[in-house]
Motif scaffolding. Structure first.
Motif, PDB file in Angstrom:
ATOM      1  N   ASN A 190       0.808  -1.218   0.000  1.00  0.00           N
ATOM      2  CA  ASN A 190       0.000   0.000   0.000  1.00  0.00           C
ATOM      3  C   ASN A 190       0.846   1.276   0.000  1.00  0.00           C
ATOM      4  OD1 ASN A 190      -2.449  -1.512   0.216  1.00  0.00           O
ATOM      5  ND2 ASN A 190      -2.049  -1.754   2.415  1.00  0.00           N
ATOM      6  N   VAL A 191       2.021   1.201  -0.576  1.00  0.00           N
ATOM      7  CA  VAL A 191       2.937   2.347  -0.669  1.00  0.00           C
ATOM      8  C   VAL A 191       3.154   2.953   0.728  1.00  0.00           C
ATOM      9  CG1 VAL A 191       3.565   4.359  -2.068  1.00  0.00           C
ATOM     10  CG2 VAL A 191       1.828   2.787  -2.908  1.00  0.00           C
ATOM     11  N   ASP A 192       3.330   2.072   1.708  1.00  0.00           N
ATOM     12  CA  ASP A 192       3.580   2.529   3.076  1.00  0.00           C
ATOM     13  C   ASP A 192       4.938   3.235   3.167  1.00  0.00           C
ATOM     14  OD1 ASP A 192       1.223   1.455   3.893  1.00  0.00           O
ATOM     15  OD2 ASP A 192       2.102  -0.341   4.817  1.00  0.00           O
ATOM     16  N   VAL A 193       5.007   4.209   4.082  1.00  0.00           N
ATOM     17  CA  VAL A 193       6.283   4.879   4.363  1.00  0.00           C
ATOM     18  C   VAL A 193       7.088   3.987   5.300  1.00  0.00           C
ATOM     19  CG1 VAL A 193       7.392   6.899   5.370  1.00  0.00           C
ATOM     20  CG2 VAL A 193       5.290   7.166   4.045  1.00  0.00           C
ATOM     21  N   GLN A 194       8.220   3.486   4.795  1.00  0.00           N
ATOM     22  CA  GLN A 194       9.090   2.673   5.644  1.00  0.00           C
ATOM     23  C   GLN A 194       9.975   3.539   6.533  1.00  0.00           C
ATOM     24  OE1 GLN A 194      11.388  -0.254   3.541  1.00  0.00           O
ATOM     25  NE2 GLN A 194       9.659  -1.672   3.416  1.00  0.00           N
ATOM     26  N   ALA A 195      10.594   4.564   5.935  1.00  0.00           N
ATOM     27  CA  ALA A 195      11.512   5.405   6.694  1.00  0.00           C
ATOM     28  C   ALA A 195      11.756   6.688   5.917  1.00  0.00           C
ATOM     29  CB  ALA A 195      12.835   4.675   6.937  1.00  0.00           C
ATOM     30  N   VAL A 196      12.272   7.682   6.624  1.00  0.00           N
ATOM     31  CA  VAL A 196      12.623   8.949   5.992  1.00  0.00           C
ATOM     32  C   VAL A 196      13.841   9.530   6.709  1.00  0.00           C
ATOM     33  CG1 VAL A 196      10.962  10.208   7.427  1.00  0.00           C
ATOM     34  CG2 VAL A 196      11.812  11.244   5.320  1.00  0.00           C
ATOM     35  N   ASP A 197      14.797  10.020   5.932  1.00  0.00           N
ATOM     36  CA  ASP A 197      15.969  10.722   6.460  1.00  0.00           C
ATOM     37  C   ASP A 197      15.818  12.206   6.137  1.00  0.00           C
ATOM     38  OD1 ASP A 197      16.885   8.267   7.150  1.00  0.00           O
ATOM     39  OD2 ASP A 197      18.576   8.220   5.758  1.00  0.00           O
ATOM     40  N   PHE A 198      16.053  13.045   7.147  1.00  0.00           N
ATOM     41  CA  PHE A 198      15.997  14.494   6.954  1.00  0.00           C
ATOM     42  C   PHE A 198      17.417  15.049   6.996  1.00  0.00           C
ATOM     43  CE2 PHE A 198      11.822  13.532   8.783  1.00  0.00           C
ATOM     44  CZ  PHE A 198      11.006  14.140   7.852  1.00  0.00           C
ATOM     45  N   ARG A 199      17.700  15.912   6.043  1.00  0.00           N
ATOM     46  CA  ARG A 199      19.028  16.524   5.963  1.00  0.00           C
ATOM     47  C   ARG A 199      18.892  18.017   5.717  1.00  0.00           C
ATOM     48  NH1 ARG A 199      24.671  14.947   3.023  1.00  0.00           N
ATOM     49  NH2 ARG A 199      25.413  17.060   2.643  1.00  0.00           N
ATOM     50  N   GLY A 200      19.761  18.795   6.394  1.00  0.00           N
ATOM     51  CA  GLY A 200      19.838  20.234   6.155  1.00  0.00           C
ATOM     52  C   GLY A 200      21.257  20.702   6.415  1.00  0.00           C
ATOM     53  N   GLY A 201      21.721  21.662   5.611  1.00  0.00           N
ATOM     54  CA  GLY A 201      23.102  22.088   5.770  1.00  0.00           C
ATOM     55  C   GLY A 201      23.374  23.450   5.163  1.00  0.00           C
ATOM     56  N   VAL A 202      24.568  23.958   5.484  1.00  0.00           N
ATOM     57  CA  VAL A 202      25.029  25.251   4.978  1.00  0.00           C
ATOM     58  C   VAL A 202      26.478  25.087   4.517  1.00  0.00           C
ATOM     59  CG1 VAL A 202      25.415  27.686   5.485  1.00  0.00           C
ATOM     60  CG2 VAL A 202      23.528  26.479   6.592  1.00  0.00           C
ATOM     61  N   PRO A 203      26.709  24.923   3.210  1.00  0.00           N
ATOM     62  CA  PRO A 203      28.083  24.828   2.709  1.00  0.00           C
ATOM     63  C   PRO A 203      28.638  26.197   2.294  1.00  0.00           C
ATOM     64  CG  PRO A 203      26.531  23.967   1.093  1.00  0.00           C
ATOM     65  CD  PRO A 203      25.724  24.495   2.232  1.00  0.00           C
ATOM     66  N   LEU A 204      29.927  26.398   2.573  1.00  0.00           N
ATOM     67  CA  LEU A 204      30.681  27.552   2.079  1.00  0.00           C
ATOM     68  C   LEU A 204      31.615  27.038   1.005  1.00  0.00           C
ATOM     69  CD1 LEU A 204      31.741  30.488   2.156  1.00  0.00           C
ATOM     70  CD2 LEU A 204      33.300  29.769   3.995  1.00  0.00           C
ATOM     71  N   THR A 205      31.519  27.600  -0.199  1.00  0.00           N
ATOM     72  CA  THR A 205      32.267  27.069  -1.337  1.00  0.00           C
ATOM     73  C   THR A 205      33.120  28.148  -1.980  1.00  0.00           C
ATOM     74  OG1 THR A 205      30.485  27.522  -2.922  1.00  0.00           O
ATOM     75  CG2 THR A 205      30.426  25.410  -1.766  1.00  0.00           C
ATOM     76  N   TYR A 206      34.125  27.681  -2.719  1.00  0.00           N
ATOM     77  CA  TYR A 206      35.008  28.581  -3.469  1.00  0.00           C
ATOM     78  C   TYR A 206      35.379  27.891  -4.770  1.00  0.00           C
ATOM     79  CZ  TYR A 206      39.274  31.003  -4.937  1.00  0.00           C
ATOM     80  OH  TYR A 206      40.231  31.673  -5.663  1.00  0.00           O
ATOM     81  N   GLY A 207      35.360  28.651  -5.856  1.00  0.00           N
ATOM     82  CA  GLY A 207      35.719  28.095  -7.148  1.00  0.00           C
ATOM     83  C   GLY A 207      36.549  29.055  -7.960  1.00  0.00           C
TER      84      GLY A 207
END
Length: 357
Positions: free
Chosen positions: A185-202
């Motif tokens: 029944n398309v049950d939700v098995q699990a969920v991972d939550f992610r949030g972040g703040v990267p500082l980058t240079y190129g």
């Protein structure tokens, strides 16, 4: 007497006519570049007495030599008038450095830039993006793994290029990475939550990243109701990351990243990932171009084993931004990509669609 007077009148008329002709010819001579009496002219180009300054003087001769030196290029050593000269092949340099912009761009502050300097790893299972793949997993048959997330630029000090961004940039990223059980029944098995703040240079082909992210894993309500004895794990980590990527060519990127968690629950501090992306970086139009991506993610809680991911398919890059839409085949082998089941080994084969920022 009459004859003399008549001739005198004729001569006088001739002289008068000559004077009139001379007076009439003087303005025409001035317009042809000859003698010119000072006269006031209007500066309005629509006025009938307007005269361009270019008509008031003779044209100047062109500067520089009238003949060019005899230049010969033999291999990599050019000669000018028989003398060897230092030689730099600019065409060859630009071909080998596709990210170089001749003349450069002036750096400035850019609020909410539309492109990302350090782009997400295409085959990275825990990157923030929009994406979904229908997979066949050895023990669970049909599963639907989906990622609902985004990554945006907040502030840049650099150029304003969309497809060749350079400079310093702060981003924000976040996502919910959910697993659905299609057979149940398309049950939700699990969920991972992610949030972040990267500082980058190129700069040029080089990209650097330093940042922070939080990740926590949660079992689905339907799964817990159907598996009341399952041991729920409060898997969580707060991580400092440092990464580097290098564009060997415009399409081919190598990367590596190390992470250390200063707070952990269930998990262990260290992780390492590396891989290769081969994909278009400039607008592709509707035809698109092929892509290929490989990622290896090693984690300390798995005794520095981990998972291997490979994807291959077709990609499109938009004309107005550097966002990439991909469709293709997906393969995964190793510790579960849902960290609530991190002890379980999975082999996934399926198809997916992914949208990267």
């Amino acid at each position: 007497m009459f004859f003399v007077r008549q001739n005198s009148v004729r001569w006088l008329l001739a002289i008068l006519l000559s004077c009139v002709a001379l007076l009439a010819a003087r303005p025409a001579a001035a317009q042809g570049g000859g003698y010119f009496q000072p006269q006031q002219f209007s500066s309005n180009a629509n006025s009938p007495d307007f005269m361009p300054a270019s008509l008031l003087q003779d044209p100047l001769p062109a500067p520089g030599p009238t003949t060019l030196p005899d230049t010969q290029v033999n291999g990599q050593t050019p000669q000018v008038n028989g003398q060897p000269q230092q030689f730099f092949d600019m065409d060859e340099y630009l071909d080998s450095h596709p990210d170089f912009v001749a003349g450069g761009e002036q750096w400035d502050w850019v609020l909410l830039p539309t492109s990302i300097i350090y782009r997400s790893y295409l085959a990275g299972a825990k990157e923030s993006r929009y994406g979904a793949q229908i997979i066949h997993e050895t023990d669970h048959y049909a599963l639907w793994d989906a990622t609902l997330g985004t990554r945006v630029g907040l502030l840049r000090y650099g150029n304003q290029s969309v497809f060749n961004p350079e400079g310093f940039q702060i981003d924000a990223e976040g996502s919910a990475q959910v697993r659905l059980d299609i057979r149940n029944n398309v049950d939700v098995q699990a969920v991972d939550f992610r949030g972040g703040v990267p500082l980058t240079y190129g700069i040029g082909p080089h990209r650097f990243k330093f940042g922070y992210y939080h990740l926590s894993s949660h079992l689905g309500d339907e799964f817990l109701l159907k598996n009341p004895t399952y041991n729920r794990l409060n898997f969580a980590r707060d991580v400092l990351i440092s990464g580097y990527s290098y564009f060997w060519t415009e399409k081919l990127r190598f990367y590596g990243e190390v992470g250390w968690a200063f707070y952990t629950d269930v998990t262990e501090p260290w992780e390492l990932q590396f891989g290769v992306d081969w994909a278009p970086q400039k607008p592709t139009g509707f035809r698109g171009e092929p892509f290929f991506a490989v990622n290896v993610h090693l984690r300390e809680e798995l005794n520095f084993s981990g998972n291997f991911t490979a994807q291959i398919g077709w990609a499109w890059v938009g004309n107005q931004n550097a966002h990439m839409l991909r469709m293709g085949l997906h393969y995964f082998n190793g510790g579960s990509s849902e960290f609530s089941f991190y002890r379980e080994n999975e082999q996934q084969i399926g198809v997916g669609v992914w949208y990267d920022f």
